[in-house]
Design a protein around this motif. Sequence first.
Motif, PDB file in Angstrom:
ATOM      1  N   SER A   1      19.372  -9.984  38.398  1.00  0.00           N
ATOM      2  CA  SER A   1      18.672 -10.293  39.641  1.00  0.00           C
ATOM      3  C   SER A   1      17.169 -10.249  39.446  1.00  0.00           C
ATOM      4  O   SER A   1      16.664  -9.485  38.621  1.00  0.00           O
ATOM      5  CB  SER A   1      19.072  -9.303  40.742  1.00  0.00           C
ATOM      6  OG  SER A   1      20.455  -9.367  41.012  1.00  0.00           O
ATOM      7  N   LEU A   2      16.473 -11.075  40.236  1.00  0.00           N
ATOM      8  CA  LEU A   2      15.019 -11.032  40.295  1.00  0.00           C
ATOM      9  C   LEU A   2      14.614 -10.793  41.733  1.00  0.00           C
ATOM     10  O   LEU A   2      15.025 -11.543  42.625  1.00  0.00           O
ATOM     11  CB  LEU A   2      14.387 -12.344  39.807  1.00  0.00           C
ATOM     12  CG  LEU A   2      13.991 -12.398  38.339  1.00  0.00           C
ATOM     13  CD1 LEU A   2      15.234 -12.676  37.502  1.00  0.00           C
ATOM     14  CD2 LEU A   2      12.952 -13.489  38.102  1.00  0.00           C
ATOM     15  N   GLN A   3      13.841  -9.728  41.957  1.00  0.00           N
ATOM     16  CA  GLN A   3      13.308  -9.428  43.272  1.00  0.00           C
ATOM     17  C   GLN A   3      11.855  -9.879  43.287  1.00  0.00           C
ATOM     18  O   GLN A   3      11.013  -9.283  42.619  1.00  0.00           O
ATOM     19  CB  GLN A   3      13.448  -7.935  43.553  1.00  0.00           C
ATOM     20  CG  GLN A   3      14.886  -7.453  43.439  1.00  0.00           C
ATOM     21  CD  GLN A   3      15.046  -5.951  43.584  1.00  0.00           C
ATOM     22  OE1 GLN A   3      16.067  -5.382  43.219  1.00  0.00           O
ATOM     23  NE2 GLN A   3      14.023  -5.266  44.104  1.00  0.00           N
ATOM     24  N   LEU A   4      11.560 -10.927  44.060  1.00  0.00           N
ATOM     25  CA  LEU A   4      10.271 -11.596  43.981  1.00  0.00           C
ATOM     26  C   LEU A   4       9.486 -11.441  45.283  1.00  0.00           C
ATOM     27  O   LEU A   4       9.970 -11.813  46.356  1.00  0.00           O
ATOM     28  CB  LEU A   4      10.477 -13.080  43.669  1.00  0.00           C
ATOM     29  CG  LEU A   4      11.200 -13.354  42.338  1.00  0.00           C
ATOM     30  CD1 LEU A   4      11.762 -14.759  42.299  1.00  0.00           C
ATOM     31  CD2 LEU A   4      10.235 -13.141  41.170  1.00  0.00           C
TER      32      LEU A   4
ATOM     33  N   VAL B   1       9.219  -8.105  40.754  1.00  0.00           N
ATOM     34  CA  VAL B   1       7.944  -8.792  40.529  1.00  0.00           C
ATOM     35  C   VAL B   1       7.178  -8.902  41.843  1.00  0.00           C
ATOM     36  O   VAL B   1       7.719  -9.357  42.855  1.00  0.00           O
ATOM     37  CB  VAL B   1       8.154 -10.208  39.947  1.00  0.00           C
ATOM     38  CG1 VAL B   1       6.806 -10.906  39.726  1.00  0.00           C
ATOM     39  CG2 VAL B   1       8.949 -10.157  38.648  1.00  0.00           C
ATOM     40  N   ASP B   2       5.939  -8.444  41.838  1.00  0.00           N
ATOM     41  CA  ASP B   2       5.034  -8.658  42.968  1.00  0.00           C
ATOM     42  C   ASP B   2       3.616  -8.533  42.440  1.00  0.00           C
ATOM     43  O   ASP B   2       3.378  -7.885  41.420  1.00  0.00           O
ATOM     44  CB  ASP B   2       5.290  -7.644  44.081  1.00  0.00           C
ATOM     45  CG  ASP B   2       4.707  -8.088  45.429  1.00  0.00           C
ATOM     46  OD1 ASP B   2       4.123  -9.185  45.480  1.00  0.00           O
ATOM     47  OD2 ASP B   2       4.840  -7.336  46.417  1.00  0.00           O
TER      48      ASP B   2
ATOM     49  N   PHE C   1       7.058  -5.629  37.347  1.00  0.00           N
ATOM     50  CA  PHE C   1       5.734  -6.155  37.032  1.00  0.00           C
ATOM     51  C   PHE C   1       4.918  -6.271  38.308  1.00  0.00           C
ATOM     52  O   PHE C   1       5.385  -6.817  39.315  1.00  0.00           O
ATOM     53  CB  PHE C   1       5.834  -7.529  36.380  1.00  0.00           C
ATOM     54  CG  PHE C   1       4.490  -8.148  36.072  1.00  0.00           C
ATOM     55  CD1 PHE C   1       3.855  -7.875  34.874  1.00  0.00           C
ATOM     56  CD2 PHE C   1       3.856  -8.964  36.995  1.00  0.00           C
ATOM     57  CE1 PHE C   1       2.603  -8.405  34.597  1.00  0.00           C
ATOM     58  CE2 PHE C   1       2.607  -9.509  36.724  1.00  0.00           C
ATOM     59  CZ  PHE C   1       1.974  -9.228  35.519  1.00  0.00           C
ATOM     60  N   SER C   2       3.699  -5.755  38.271  1.00  0.00           N
ATOM     61  CA  SER C   2       2.794  -5.897  39.409  1.00  0.00           C
ATOM     62  C   SER C   2       1.360  -5.857  38.910  1.00  0.00           C
ATOM     63  O   SER C   2       1.090  -5.500  37.762  1.00  0.00           O
ATOM     64  CB  SER C   2       3.027  -4.782  40.442  1.00  0.00           C
ATOM     65  OG  SER C   2       2.721  -3.518  39.870  1.00  0.00           O
TER      66      SER C   2
END
Length: 443
Positions: free
Chosen positions: A5-8, A59-60, A87-88
């Motif tokens: 999963s990718l949480q964007l 990711v944000d 990643f932020s």
Amino acid sequence: MGTVSLQLGQCGNQIGHELFSVISDDSNGPNRKKYKQCSDERFFYESSTGELVARSVLVDMEPKVISQAIAKASKSGRWRYGDKAHFSQKQGSGNNWANGFCVHGPRHEEAVEDMVRMEIERCDRLAGIFTMMSVAGGTGSGVGTYITQRLRDSYPQSYILNQITWPYGAGEVIVQNYNSVLTLSHLYQLSDAILVHENDTVHKICSHLMNIKHMSISDINKVIAHQLGSVLQPAYTADSPCHYNRNPIGELLSSLVCHPEYKLLSLSNIPQMSSASLAYSAFNWPGLLKHLRQMLIASARMEEGIDWTVNVTSGGESVTNSRHKSFNSSLANLLILRGKDVSTAVTDGFKDPALYVPWLKTENCFSTWNSPVAFNGYEKSATLVSNSQYLLKPLDNIVRKAWNMFASRAYVHQYTKFGISEEDFLDSFTALEQIISSYTHLS
């Protein structure tokens, strides 16, 4: 088989955390050893210390939401996020879609792709990539769209399913319709399917069905996560009637996306109510399926306020009291039943050829999954994932509002200064107008 999963963006990270929480809580119920094993294999891996770690990358462009999600997951004691799977940036990004897509996406693509690759390499086999994001967000949606583009290039044979959250009809962000047009037109070319949740609909579910007086974003995200979990948790399919399905994304897509021109999926789930009401409620399969079928043909957003006058004749025309009324025509439907006595549920109402396009065989248009395991506290529950005309009206509204703004070139400069040209806008409008035309003439 594992699903990565990718949480964007802010929306994707909040929904992602709620989804993994629902999945974890549901899997840890009583008498569901095999169910839990299959679910854990799908969404988590075991760390060297024996902890369950979500197969997810966060990711944000700002760290606040990611930090909150990581802290909440660790606090649960049942699962956590990977130590190097987020990643932020530690600075604001102006909340601009073009800045995300044209600047931050290319600048940070290598770092994010490395994180995704590490999660994929932990899977014995990759079932697919599942992304969560807002369709109308600013920088996060721009970055998310760019990252999806890079993943399609890097994993051309892998399934990519996007979950997107549709903005409120009367939104507070003036450029949300621009962002929606740009995001959706790109994702439609890159993804195998797009599963849509409408904020207005979920808001009404929280208010009218769940009796939440002082609603929060968390309440809305929990409803979305509940609906997603009802689809993604283990179930038996026609191809695997004795074993839980190993590839929910692949089987979902093969059931619903039989033509590359039609990729928009809507989701309806019943019942949904407050835990206080649930304790004093009883449901039967005929009643649940009757309501769900009427929600389908009448394009009802929830089980309250369904238009029962809409009907479908054998000739494919919708009629009521001698007056013609259009009904929601489907390309394909997937019905997922969970809970007590699920083997007794009669689904013939969804096999009516009049519900579907005439150029496909009805047996190829309708699929059923089931599980005797009750989901998330509901003794019986039914979920319908539909590839139909259901989303035509909200899509047309967004395109119309965005076009009216674009015709006067309002706020276009905010996009052109970062690299999105007026021609890019026109290409996006053209792509979405084609989607609208395709679904309008579905039958």
